[in-house]
Design an enzyme around this catalytic site. Structure first.
Site, mmCIF file in Angstrom:
data_model
loop_
_atom_site.group_PDB
_atom_site.id
_atom_site.type_symbol
_atom_site.label_atom_id
_atom_site.label_comp_id
_atom_site.label_asym_id
_atom_site.label_seq_id
_atom_site.Cartn_x
_atom_site.Cartn_y
_atom_site.Cartn_z
ATOM 1 N N ASP A 120 0.856 -1.193 0.000
ATOM 2 C CA ASP A 120 0.000 0.000 0.000
ATOM 3 C C ASP A 120 0.882 1.230 0.000
ATOM 4 O O ASP A 120 0.759 2.121 0.838
ATOM 5 C CB ASP A 120 -0.950 0.004 1.208
ATOM 6 N N CYS A 121 1.775 1.294 -0.970
ATOM 7 C CA CYS A 121 2.779 2.364 -1.045
ATOM 8 C C CYS A 121 2.197 3.592 -1.742
ATOM 9 O O CYS A 121 1.534 3.475 -2.770
ATOM 10 C CB CYS A 121 4.021 1.859 -1.792
ATOM 11 N N GLY A 122 2.492 4.760 -1.168
ATOM 12 C CA GLY A 122 2.000 5.998 -1.752
ATOM 13 C C GLY A 122 2.881 6.556 -2.847
ATOM 14 O O GLY A 122 2.640 7.657 -3.332
#
Length: 333
Positions: free
Chosen positions: A80-82
């Site tokens: 869930d990397c921005g």
């Protein structure tokens, strides 16, 4: 494959498509006896989407914050990397990657993020079973051409000193040129969008009146050392910091809010430096298991190292605020 009860289980293939505003894909995945792990690196715990993939395909879901598995056993990594590092780490390691956040080619490892190995913005509704028989489990490696061996019939001429200096200078110039090109590319893709985001956020805060409402909540905490210590402790809580870490979004937003309020006079300027450290204890907490994996840590090291680092932030976070506060004394006179 045989389960403990002796019942034979066959793996199934799924198709993973990009979600709304997502990028990349679609990916068609099917476990094998060698690659049968769905690695969930989403802030602790197995994400429901990773569990759904495991349930549909017959693979097993593993919490990347609790343990690690060899890369050769990972069928797909769910992150869930921005847009910082995790979204590119697994593609670089040639591992299929599903990003829950709608992020495209971003971060320092953007060149490894390709449509045939990466998909983002994925929801559970974007995962469907497929009847594909020929499923590519591993991304094809780029073919490397073998260097042409010089012919024995034509002996090579020895280079003189001028030629060697010229070739050496050309090599150095090429390295610096490549570094400059990559720097400009990184500025365009990462730094300028971040500056635009901060400018937009400041405009919204100043013109919408949201700043006044937020100031009433933040000012009592940000205008005193005790309040900043409370902020740092909350941000460093082990069960909360991995969720606040992706993309450093929380630190960016709160940092802009505090900066605006300091500029408007609602918060004394001497609290600017300790406030910077108060909002940052959670930064990087989502990357800890990935970093240990890159260091080829043993599973036992990951199981002990992740909680150890997370709990250490409860000490180093408030300590950094106190040190910054001491160094800021007399800084704004």
């Amino acid at each position: 494959m045989l389960l403990n009860g002796g019942v034979e289980m066959s793996y199934k293939a799924i198709k993973v498509s990009k979600g709304t505003s997502g990028w990349g894909g679609p990916l068609v995945l099917k476990p094998t006896d060698e690659k049968n792990v769905v690695l969930s690196v989403t802030g602790g715990g197995i994400h429901p989407l990773a569990q759904k993939i495991a349930d549909l395909t017959g693979a097993r879901a593993v919490d990347g914050f609790h343990t690690t598995v060899p890369d050769e056993q990972v069928m797909v990594a769910v992150v869930d990397c921005g847009g910082t590092a995790r979204c590119g780490v697994y593609p670089k390691k040639n591992i299929f990657t599903i990003n829950l956040t709608p992020v495209g080619q971003s971060g320092p490892l953007a060149k490894y993020i390709k449509e045939d190995i990466y998909v983002s913005g994925v929801k559970e509704s974007n995962i469907t079973l497929t009847d594909a028989d020929d499923v590519v489990i591993e991304r094809a490696a780029e073919e490397k051409s073998e260097p042409v061996k010089p012919s024995s019939a034509a002996p090579q001429r020895k280079q003189n000193i001028i030629e060697r200096i010229g070739r050496g200078a050309g090599k150095v110039v090429g390295i610096f040129y490549s570094a400059g090109r990559e720097t400009i590319d990184s500025v365009i893709k990462n730094i300028l969008p971040f500056m635009a985001f901060v400018a937009m956020l400041m405009g919204i805060i100043l013109k919408s009146g949201i700043g006044d409402a937020i100031a009433a909540v933040i000012a009592p905490f940000s205008g005193s050392l005790i309040g900043l210590l409370v902020i740092s402790v909350v941000a460093a809580l082990p069960f909360l910091s991995p969720l606040l870490g992706p993309g450093a979004v929380i630190a960016q937003v709160v940092g802009v809010l505090i900066g605006v309020e300091i500029g408007r006079g609602n918060i004394p300027p001497q609290y600017a430096l300790p406030a910077l450290f108060a909002i940052d204890p959670q930064v990087g907490c989502d990357f800890i298991p990935v970093g240990l994996s890159l260091g080829e840590a043993e599973p036992e090291t990951v199981e002990i190292g992740v909680p150890a680092i997370l709990f250490s932030r409860l000490i180093t976070g408030p300590a950094s605020v106190i040190i910054a506060y001491l160094f800021s004394i007399g800084l704004y006179v």
